[in-house]
Scaffold this motif. Sequence first.
Motif, PDB file in Angstrom:
ATOM      1  N   ALA A  37       0.885  -1.170   0.000  1.00 50.06           N
ATOM      2  CA  ALA A  37       0.000   0.000   0.000  1.00 50.06           C
ATOM      3  C   ALA A  37       0.922   1.219   0.000  1.00 50.06           C
ATOM      4  O   ALA A  37       1.679   1.419   0.945  1.00 50.06           O
ATOM      5  N   VAL A  38       0.865   2.014  -1.060  1.00 50.29           N
ATOM      6  CA  VAL A  38       1.832   3.081  -1.291  1.00 50.29           C
ATOM      7  C   VAL A  38       1.136   4.441  -1.288  1.00 50.29           C
ATOM      8  O   VAL A  38       0.099   4.596  -1.935  1.00 50.29           O
ATOM      9  N   PRO A  39       1.672   5.419  -0.567  1.00 55.50           N
ATOM     10  CA  PRO A  39       1.054   6.761  -0.579  1.00 55.50           C
ATOM     11  C   PRO A  39       0.965   7.314  -1.998  1.00 55.50           C
ATOM     12  O   PRO A  39       1.909   7.197  -2.781  1.00 55.50           O
ATOM     13  N   GLY A  40      -0.188   7.888  -2.335  1.00 59.98           N
ATOM     14  CA  GLY A  40      -0.363   8.522  -3.647  1.00 59.98           C
ATOM     15  C   GLY A  40      -0.636   7.556  -4.778  1.00 59.98           C
ATOM     16  O   GLY A  40      -0.757   7.975  -5.926  1.00 59.98           O
ATOM     17  N   GLN A  41      -0.701   6.261  -4.501  1.00 57.97           N
ATOM     18  CA  GLN A  41      -0.989   5.272  -5.536  1.00 57.97           C
ATOM     19  C   GLN A  41      -2.158   4.408  -5.105  1.00 57.97           C
ATOM     20  O   GLN A  41      -2.398   4.228  -3.915  1.00 57.97           O
ATOM     21  N   TYR A  42      -2.859   3.837  -6.083  1.00 57.33           N
ATOM     22  CA  TYR A  42      -3.941   2.907  -5.815  1.00 57.33           C
ATOM     23  C   TYR A  42      -3.588   1.586  -6.477  1.00 57.33           C
ATOM     24  O   TYR A  42      -3.401   1.526  -7.683  1.00 57.33           O
ATOM     25  N   ARG A  43      -3.444   0.553  -5.655  1.00 60.26           N
ATOM     26  CA  ARG A  43      -3.095  -0.770  -6.157  1.00 60.26           C
ATOM     27  C   ARG A  43      -4.240  -1.724  -5.846  1.00 60.26           C
ATOM     28  O   ARG A  43      -4.887  -1.599  -4.812  1.00 60.26           O
ATOM     29  N   THR A  44      -4.466  -2.669  -6.739  1.00 62.82           N
ATOM     30  CA  THR A  44      -5.547  -3.620  -6.528  1.00 62.82           C
ATOM     31  C   THR A  44      -4.989  -5.033  -6.408  1.00 62.82           C
ATOM     32  O   THR A  44      -3.901  -5.328  -6.916  1.00 62.82           O
ATOM     33  N   MET A  45      -5.733  -5.859  -5.718  1.00 64.06           N
ATOM     34  CA  MET A  45      -5.395  -7.275  -5.620  1.00 64.06           C
ATOM     35  C   MET A  45      -6.680  -8.073  -5.461  1.00 64.06           C
ATOM     36  O   MET A  45      -7.711  -7.535  -5.057  1.00 64.06           O
ATOM     37  N   TRP A  46      -6.603  -9.350  -5.810  1.00 63.07           N
ATOM     38  CA  TRP A  46      -7.760 -10.250  -5.734  1.00 63.07           C
ATOM     39  C   TRP A  46      -7.425 -11.436  -4.855  1.00 63.07           C
ATOM     40  O   TRP A  46      -6.288 -11.883  -4.808  1.00 63.07           O
ATOM     41  N   PHE A  47      -8.436 -11.954  -4.157  1.00 64.92           N
ATOM     42  CA  PHE A  47      -8.298 -13.253  -3.511  1.00 64.92           C
ATOM     43  C   PHE A  47      -9.683 -13.877  -3.403  1.00 64.92           C
ATOM     44  O   PHE A  47     -10.696 -13.210  -3.549  1.00 64.92           O
ATOM     45  N   ARG A  48      -9.700 -15.184  -3.176  1.00 66.64           N
ATOM     46  CA  ARG A  48     -10.964 -15.919  -3.063  1.00 66.64           C
ATOM     47  C   ARG A  48     -10.870 -16.855  -1.861  1.00 66.64           C
ATOM     48  O   ARG A  48     -10.256 -17.923  -1.963  1.00 66.64           O
ATOM     49  N   PRO A  49     -11.457 -16.467  -0.722  1.00 66.34           N
ATOM     50  CA  PRO A  49     -11.394 -17.337   0.452  1.00 66.34           C
ATOM     51  C   PRO A  49     -12.291 -18.557   0.262  1.00 66.34           C
ATOM     52  O   PRO A  49     -13.415 -18.445  -0.207  1.00 66.34           O
ATOM     53  N   THR A  50     -11.775 -19.738   0.635  1.00 67.17           N
ATOM     54  CA  THR A  50     -12.516 -20.974   0.399  1.00 67.17           C
ATOM     55  C   THR A  50     -12.977 -21.668   1.672  1.00 67.17           C
ATOM     56  O   THR A  50     -13.736 -22.636   1.586  1.00 67.17           O
ATOM     57  N   GLN A  51     -12.528 -21.173   2.846  1.00 65.34           N
ATOM     58  CA  GLN A  51     -12.920 -21.782   4.114  1.00 65.34           C
ATOM     59  C   GLN A  51     -13.323 -20.694   5.100  1.00 65.34           C
ATOM     60  O   GLN A  51     -12.563 -19.741   5.307  1.00 65.34           O
ATOM     61  N   PRO A  52     -14.497 -20.817   5.737  1.00 66.96           N
ATOM     62  CA  PRO A  52     -14.856 -19.856   6.785  1.00 66.96           C
ATOM     63  C   PRO A  52     -13.844 -19.925   7.930  1.00 66.96           C
ATOM     64  O   PRO A  52     -13.225 -20.959   8.172  1.00 66.96           O
ATOM     65  N   GLY A  53     -13.676 -18.807   8.609  1.00 68.64           N
ATOM     66  CA  GLY A  53     -12.754 -18.760   9.739  1.00 68.64           C
ATOM     67  C   GLY A  53     -12.176 -17.366   9.908  1.00 68.64           C
ATOM     68  O   GLY A  53     -12.523 -16.440   9.166  1.00 68.64           O
ATOM     69  N   THR A  54     -11.284 -17.234  10.880  1.00 69.13           N
ATOM     70  CA  THR A  54     -10.610 -15.965  11.141  1.00 69.13           C
ATOM     71  C   THR A  54      -9.130 -16.154  10.852  1.00 69.13           C
ATOM     72  O   THR A  54      -8.498 -17.077  11.374  1.00 69.13           O
ATOM     73  N   TYR A  55      -8.582 -15.272  10.003  1.00 70.15           N
ATOM     74  CA  TYR A  55      -7.208 -15.409   9.531  1.00 70.15           C
ATOM     75  C   TYR A  55      -6.401 -14.165   9.901  1.00 70.15           C
ATOM     76  O   TYR A  55      -6.914 -13.052   9.874  1.00 70.15           O
ATOM     77  N   HIS A  56      -5.120 -14.385  10.222  1.00 73.46           N
ATOM     78  CA  HIS A  56      -4.236 -13.289  10.616  1.00 73.46           C
ATOM     79  C   HIS A  56      -3.954 -12.368   9.431  1.00 73.46           C
ATOM     80  O   HIS A  56      -3.720 -12.815   8.312  1.00 73.46           O
ATOM     81  N   LEU A  57      -3.950 -11.066   9.709  1.00 69.07           N
ATOM     82  CA  LEU A  57      -3.621 -10.022   8.744  1.00 69.07           C
ATOM     83  C   LEU A  57      -2.470  -9.205   9.325  1.00 69.07           C
ATOM     84  O   LEU A  57      -2.541  -8.762  10.475  1.00 69.07           O
ATOM     85  N   PHE A  58      -1.410  -9.034   8.556  1.00 73.28           N
ATOM     86  CA  PHE A  58      -0.227  -8.311   9.035  1.00 73.28           C
ATOM     87  C   PHE A  58       0.169  -7.218   8.046  1.00 73.28           C
ATOM     88  O   PHE A  58      -0.131  -7.292   6.864  1.00 73.28           O
ATOM     89  N   CYS A  59       0.922  -6.236   8.555  1.00 71.62           N
ATOM     90  CA  CYS A  59       1.683  -5.335   7.692  1.00 71.62           C
ATOM     91  C   CYS A  59       3.058  -5.981   7.538  1.00 71.62           C
ATOM     92  O   CYS A  59       3.733  -6.248   8.532  1.00 71.62           O
ATOM     93  N   ALA A  60       3.463  -6.259   6.302  1.00 71.23           N
ATOM     94  CA  ALA A  60       4.721  -6.955   6.047  1.00 71.23           C
ATOM     95  C   ALA A  60       5.834  -6.012   5.600  1.00 71.23           C
ATOM     96  O   ALA A  60       6.861  -6.446   5.101  1.00 71.23           O
ATOM     97  N   GLU A  61       5.632  -4.709   5.773  1.00 71.97           N
ATOM     98  CA  GLU A  61       6.651  -3.712   5.407  1.00 71.97           C
ATOM     99  C   GLU A  61       6.982  -2.912   6.653  1.00 71.97           C
ATOM    100  O   GLU A  61       6.093  -2.310   7.262  1.00 71.97           O
ATOM    101  N   TYR A  62       8.267  -2.909   7.046  1.00 74.75           N
ATOM    102  CA  TYR A  62       8.632  -2.141   8.237  1.00 74.75           C
ATOM    103  C   TYR A  62       8.274  -0.675   7.994  1.00 74.75           C
ATOM    104  O   TYR A  62       8.782  -0.040   7.076  1.00 74.75           O
ATOM    105  N   CYS A  63       7.382  -0.138   8.823  1.00 74.08           N
ATOM    106  CA  CYS A  63       6.791   1.171   8.521  1.00 74.08           C
ATOM    107  C   CYS A  63       6.960   2.188   9.658  1.00 74.08           C
ATOM    108  O   CYS A  63       6.387   3.264   9.591  1.00 74.08           O
ATOM    109  N   GLY A  64       7.700   1.834  10.688  1.00 72.01           N
ATOM    110  CA  GLY A  64       7.916   2.793  11.764  1.00 72.01           C
ATOM    111  C   GLY A  64       7.811   2.146  13.129  1.00 72.01           C
ATOM    112  O   GLY A  64       7.749   0.928  13.277  1.00 72.01           O
TER     113      GLY A  64
END
Length: 198
Positions: A37-64
Amino acid sequence: EINELHVPVNRNIKLTLTSQDVIHSFFVPAFRIKQDAVPGQYRTMWFRPTQPGTYHLFCAEYCGTNHSRMIGSVVVLEESEYERWLAGANNLDPVEAGKDLFTDFDCVSCHGTGKRARGPTLGNLFGTRVALEGGGSALFDEAYIRESILEPNKKIAAGFEPVMPSFRGQLSEEQILDLIAYIRSLSPRPSISEKNQP
């Protein structure tokens, strides 16, 4: 939502990502997806979840300093559960809320159907390519609408002057999504290019 993303199972999910400060990275290890996710830009991505549940979401870029606290969850729900969650999360349908905003901000004065319209008429444009001033074209999709709301002089429709003001700072992210939903509803049938999206 903050730190959570609710989605229905077995449906394609398209995300539009940007950042208000520094580079971040949307990472869901269980789905094997990661996008910056970049300031001043709009990027898109797709995914299709196939199993109900709760999944971990992280920021993978050292940001401060608080990078390690940038965690959340993607909650995948069965269709009926998702519909119940969605009904409870929003008091007003996004298309109706967007229509109200379109009226409140007097967008119709420039994007109406009269001969003196200062901007393009928005009906039946979604999913098509629009000609741009100076040559070239752009796909009229969610990313293009968002960019036109926040940076209207970046890609000007052919035949029109760069007179639209920026609404950056005047609209919340939810309001932008509502406006996009309303503008998309003005094109009732998806185009071939939209049908072919993953």
